[in-house]
Design an enzyme around this catalytic site. Sequence first.
Site, mmCIF file in Angstrom:
data_model
loop_
_atom_site.group_PDB
_atom_site.id
_atom_site.type_symbol
_atom_site.label_atom_id
_atom_site.label_comp_id
_atom_site.label_asym_id
_atom_site.label_seq_id
_atom_site.Cartn_x
_atom_site.Cartn_y
_atom_site.Cartn_z
ATOM 1 N N THR A 85 -2.444 -0.655 7.519
ATOM 2 C CA THR A 85 -2.655 0.796 7.542
ATOM 3 C C THR A 85 -4.018 1.188 8.076
ATOM 4 O OG1 THR A 85 -1.085 1.155 5.736
ATOM 5 C CG2 THR A 85 -2.779 2.844 6.078
ATOM 6 N N ASN A 106 -7.349 -4.148 5.757
ATOM 7 C CA ASN A 106 -7.438 -3.263 4.585
ATOM 8 C C ASN A 106 -8.478 -3.770 3.597
ATOM 9 O OD1 ASN A 106 -5.450 -1.606 5.609
ATOM 10 N ND2 ASN A 106 -3.847 -2.305 4.210
ATOM 11 N N HIS A 251 2.565 1.526 11.816
ATOM 12 C CA HIS A 251 3.228 0.220 11.908
ATOM 13 C C HIS A 251 4.669 0.406 11.471
ATOM 14 C CE1 HIS A 251 2.877 0.355 7.571
ATOM 15 N NE2 HIS A 251 1.557 0.443 7.673
#
Length: 415
Positions: A85, A106, A251
């Site tokens: 993300t 992340n 994604h």
Amino acid sequence: MIRSILTTLFGSILLALSPALAATNTPDQDDATSESAEIRGPVTILISIDGFRPDYMDRGITPNLAALATAGVHAPMRPSFPTKTFPNHWTLVTGKTPDNHGIVGNTMEDTARPGEVFKMATKDPFWWDQAEPIWITAEKQGVRSATMFWPGSEVELDGKRPGDWWPFNEKLSNDRRVNAIIDWMRRPAQIRPKLITLYFDTVDSAGHYFGPAPSDRLDAAIKAVDQNIGDLKAQLDVLGQPVNFVIVSDHGMAETAPERIIYLDTIMPRDQYRLVEDGNYAGIESLTGDMDAIRAAFLKTHDNMQCWERSQIPEHFRYGQNARVPSIICLPETGWVVYQDVPEWMTGIGGGHGYDNRHPDMTAFFLASGPAIAAKGKMPIFDNVDVYSLVARLANIEPNASDGNLHPFEDALAK
């Protein structure tokens, strides 16, 4: 008694005046009249539907997105590696690969800050300042921006922030996020944003819990976000506000299952290395600085997984030049996961991402629609580094140097 008489008298006066009052615009009506009379220039709204796969559009449950796609362009989009993300959201607003913008995962570490770990709630500018997001560039150029959530949008960079921004709160419902944008767009022109970001996380959450296959729970989340976008457009239409929408995902999503787990303890005892990140890929560092034993354990053939030293990561990933990339990267086959300790929630079919960005399950979604976009239908797949250039063009912002360009959209930009 006197109060009762006065109340009755006042009520009679109001009743007598009511026809005249009914014929007079209220303040809200005056505002509406003023807004409808104003000629508004287009606003650019960049929307992220986290974890939205392009094939979710094939389920026939997204009429609002389908209408926007028919009026504009849409395409499968290749995310950057790792397909996580934060790296991909930062790519979308900087036009740079994770290697070049510095948000390489992340979770990550930096030798310049020993003992510190970047997590998704980290707001320290140190971690974010290797690239400038488009809202900061906009503010520097006098284009007012507003962010209704986006990874990194709460961080002050170079002494600047978006003109308006909200700290992320996953409990804030999607309809309230939409309403906040409408409130911004009701403002006077001089303080009304021209570039807006909007972030929806509910489809990604449902995909993680229930997997990407059709199901009541996931499909409900997809339908709800489609309705949120429809509501946003409808309210903007009432305001007479033209919009260039750019709608993306960061994604895709792949199905995971408990029988597809690689246990790191079978490769090397956990007290002999430091695990930076695990799950859909693993990042490995030495505890002592002695990498020889770690190389011997990880840099060999494994079932359902490949591992590389940072400098040897295959070139097509465009990943491994940034010092924040872990010394060893282990990438499972898509659908497999790698853990020291399996999460408690992983008891059945679920979903994950972080895998090879070329795998079809990791493909992201792209749609653009509005007065500056011609109705050209489906486009070929392209890399997500290019979205930055498009958003900059639509918002009349001079972009910074990036790893992408406008080439994929040249035929789609309305003449």
